[in-house]
Design a protein around this motif. Sequence first.
Motif, mmCIF file in Angstrom:
data_model
loop_
_atom_site.group_PDB
_atom_site.id
_atom_site.type_symbol
_atom_site.label_atom_id
_atom_site.label_comp_id
_atom_site.label_asym_id
_atom_site.label_seq_id
_atom_site.Cartn_x
_atom_site.Cartn_y
_atom_site.Cartn_z
ATOM 1 N N LYS A 197 0.732 -1.642 0.265
ATOM 2 C CA LYS A 197 -0.054 0.238 -0.011
ATOM 3 C C LYS A 197 0.772 1.670 -0.087
ATOM 4 C CE LYS A 197 -3.536 2.240 2.405
ATOM 5 N NZ LYS A 197 -4.953 1.528 3.194
ATOM 6 N N GLN A 198 2.211 1.299 0.785
ATOM 7 C CA GLN A 198 2.968 2.861 0.873
ATOM 8 C C GLN A 198 3.487 2.983 -0.278
ATOM 9 O OE1 GLN A 198 5.010 2.430 4.258
ATOM 10 N NE2 GLN A 198 3.624 2.704 5.988
ATOM 11 N N ALA A 199 4.252 1.508 -0.845
ATOM 12 C CA ALA A 199 5.074 1.305 -2.332
ATOM 13 C C ALA A 199 3.673 1.683 -3.235
ATOM 14 C CB ALA A 199 4.884 -0.126 -2.604
ATOM 15 N N GLN A 200 2.513 1.431 -3.365
ATOM 16 C CA GLN A 200 1.637 2.294 -4.280
ATOM 17 C C GLN A 200 1.351 3.914 -3.929
ATOM 18 O OE1 GLN A 200 -0.209 -0.319 -6.253
ATOM 19 N NE2 GLN A 200 0.249 1.688 -7.911
ATOM 20 N N LYS A 201 1.397 4.378 -3.131
ATOM 21 C CA LYS A 201 0.936 5.456 -2.970
ATOM 22 C C LYS A 201 2.372 6.149 -3.627
ATOM 23 C CE LYS A 201 -1.422 5.837 1.262
ATOM 24 N NZ LYS A 201 -1.588 6.306 3.017
ATOM 25 N N VAL A 202 3.647 5.721 -3.510
ATOM 26 C CA VAL A 202 4.287 6.737 -4.181
ATOM 27 C C VAL A 202 4.609 6.889 -5.162
ATOM 28 C CG1 VAL A 202 7.254 6.341 -4.337
ATOM 29 C CG2 VAL A 202 6.575 6.180 -2.190
ATOM 30 N N LEU A 203 4.196 5.618 -6.063
ATOM 31 C CA LEU A 203 4.115 5.629 -7.626
ATOM 32 C C LEU A 203 2.708 6.153 -8.153
ATOM 33 C CD1 LEU A 203 5.525 1.846 -8.496
ATOM 34 C CD2 LEU A 203 6.258 3.854 -8.644
ATOM 35 N N ASN A 204 2.034 6.120 -6.878
ATOM 36 C CA ASN A 204 1.089 7.105 -7.639
ATOM 37 C C ASN A 204 1.001 8.415 -8.770
ATOM 38 O OD1 ASN A 204 -0.622 4.952 -7.100
ATOM 39 N ND2 ASN A 204 -1.400 6.133 -5.228
ATOM 40 N N GLY A 205 2.004 9.346 -7.988
ATOM 41 C CA GLY A 205 2.154 10.445 -8.835
ATOM 42 C C GLY A 205 2.569 10.002 -10.040
ATOM 43 N N LEU A 206 2.620 9.327 -10.345
ATOM 44 C CA LEU A 206 3.147 8.936 -12.075
ATOM 45 C C LEU A 206 1.855 8.939 -12.525
ATOM 46 C CD1 LEU A 206 5.803 5.837 -11.373
ATOM 47 C CD2 LEU A 206 6.549 8.027 -12.387
ATOM 48 N N GLY A 207 0.878 8.638 -12.250
ATOM 49 C CA GLY A 207 -0.184 8.509 -13.038
ATOM 50 C C GLY A 207 -0.649 7.026 -13.235
ATOM 51 N N LYS A 231 -18.148 -6.596 -5.394
ATOM 52 C CA LYS A 231 -17.337 -7.349 -6.298
ATOM 53 C C LYS A 231 -16.871 -5.866 -6.782
ATOM 54 C CE LYS A 231 -17.942 -10.988 -8.806
ATOM 55 N NZ LYS A 231 -17.931 -11.653 -10.053
ATOM 56 N N VAL A 232 -15.545 -5.787 -7.195
ATOM 57 C CA VAL A 232 -15.361 -4.106 -8.009
ATOM 58 C C VAL A 232 -14.741 -4.875 -9.160
ATOM 59 C CG1 VAL A 232 -13.273 -2.657 -7.991
ATOM 60 C CG2 VAL A 232 -14.928 -3.411 -5.380
ATOM 61 N N MET A 233 -14.710 -3.875 -10.202
ATOM 62 C CA MET A 233 -13.940 -4.188 -11.120
ATOM 63 C C MET A 233 -13.592 -2.755 -11.896
ATOM 64 S SD MET A 233 -16.046 -2.753 -15.176
ATOM 65 C CE MET A 233 -15.746 -1.313 -15.150
ATOM 66 N N ARG A 234 -11.958 -2.769 -11.708
ATOM 67 C CA ARG A 234 -11.093 -1.866 -11.852
ATOM 68 C C ARG A 234 -10.921 -1.095 -13.554
ATOM 69 N NH1 ARG A 234 -9.887 -5.083 -7.912
ATOM 70 N NH2 ARG A 234 -9.316 -3.870 -6.167
ATOM 71 N N TYR A 235 -11.027 -0.365 -14.065
ATOM 72 C CA TYR A 235 -11.091 0.697 -15.314
ATOM 73 C C TYR A 235 -9.902 1.442 -16.063
ATOM 74 C CZ TYR A 235 -12.423 3.710 -18.796
ATOM 75 O OH TYR A 235 -12.713 4.221 -20.120
ATOM 76 N N LEU A 236 -9.042 0.624 -16.402
ATOM 77 C CA LEU A 236 -8.136 1.486 -17.471
ATOM 78 C C LEU A 236 -8.554 3.050 -18.149
ATOM 79 C CD1 LEU A 236 -5.918 -1.369 -17.602
ATOM 80 C CD2 LEU A 236 -6.122 0.025 -15.067
ATOM 81 N N PRO A 237 -8.818 3.726 -17.307
ATOM 82 C CA PRO A 237 -9.524 4.690 -18.812
ATOM 83 C C PRO A 237 -7.736 4.779 -19.753
ATOM 84 C CG PRO A 237 -9.217 5.620 -16.908
ATOM 85 C CD PRO A 237 -8.409 4.745 -16.499
ATOM 86 N N LEU A 238 -8.364 4.864 -20.728
ATOM 87 C CA LEU A 238 -8.168 5.070 -22.622
ATOM 88 C C LEU A 238 -7.025 6.583 -22.244
ATOM 89 C CD1 LEU A 238 -6.991 3.013 -24.799
ATOM 90 C CD2 LEU A 238 -8.586 4.196 -25.711
ATOM 91 N N LYS A 239 -7.790 7.778 -22.064
ATOM 92 C CA LYS A 239 -6.993 8.614 -22.740
ATOM 93 C C LYS A 239 -5.942 9.184 -22.396
ATOM 94 C CE LYS A 239 -8.750 13.776 -23.069
ATOM 95 N NZ LYS A 239 -9.696 15.286 -22.172
ATOM 96 N N PRO A 240 -5.827 9.028 -20.635
ATOM 97 C CA PRO A 240 -4.391 9.247 -20.260
ATOM 98 C C PRO A 240 -3.330 8.172 -20.443
ATOM 99 C CG PRO A 240 -5.741 8.580 -18.794
ATOM 100 C CD PRO A 240 -6.348 8.541 -19.630
ATOM 101 N N ARG A 241 -3.576 7.193 -20.799
ATOM 102 C CA ARG A 241 -2.330 6.218 -21.662
ATOM 103 C C ARG A 241 -1.850 6.784 -23.145
ATOM 104 N NH1 ARG A 241 -4.552 3.954 -17.958
ATOM 105 N NH2 ARG A 241 -3.539 2.684 -16.378
#
Length: 283
Positions: free
Chosen positions: A200-210, A258-268
């Motif tokens: 969780k902490q590692a993911q927080k560091v990488l969140n800034g990359l978008g 249940k949770v679906m994780r959606y990866l937006p196309l536009k920012p990619r």
Amino acid sequence: MSRRWIQNPNRCSDEYLDGIEDFIEFARRQNPGATRIRCPCRRCNNTLWETIENVGFHLVRNGMIETYSIWNLHGEQLDHASSSNATRMDSVEPIADPNDQVMDIIQDVFPFASTNINNEREDDVPTPIDSAEFEQYEKLLKNANQELYPGCESFSVFTAIVELMHGKIKYRMSNLSFDYFLGVFKRMLPTDNCLPKDHKQAQKVLNGLGLGYEKIHACKNNCMLFYKEHETLDTCLICNESRFKMTSQNRTTKIPQKVMRYLPLKPRLQRLYMSTHTATDMR
């Protein structure tokens, strides 16, 4: 030995497959007892080391670097005559410093921020940048420049997290097992190390990359998504199944079934155009 097979676009032809066998045999002779060698496929680009068996598989799947006709990185000796007439190996790059690669990634994500900081000419007008975005940039820059522990020259906090997260994805580690090994590594390092204690902490560091994802609640039976006009519903319109799990009444947060994780196309797509490594190919 003719190496015209490297240029053959048909990687299933007898000529190409025989050429791969010749290369593997050559690599074994030049590196006796070695279990891993540089992989000259187009994807690994002679910068990654693989088992000899995997190298053969990669060459069939990805093809060999077309300009790698003199196998000097696998033990072939170059004399002056052959080196002067050899095909230039522009696509074979030296192994890059991971810290430099991370800085390239950050500058690709925040090109305007890095331009503003490095801009020393008074007559240039800095590009406006959102304050929240600049704060993310500064956090990433701090982690990229901070040593993993005092005196560590090989890894910054950021490069260590990137390497570990890459391994997690490559070898399909669960969050639970990743947390365990991360805790072990943290105890192995000096006590004043800055390695995150869990995923969780590692993911927080990488969140800034978008390039994150959106969590969208879904019906337990896959009937529908609780999204847009249905975002406020608590039960499925089709099967009447509850949106949330049954928990104690004292619990303040509701847990979705249940949770679906959606990866937006536009920012990619935007990132592919912004990156100096992919912008030319996109255009």
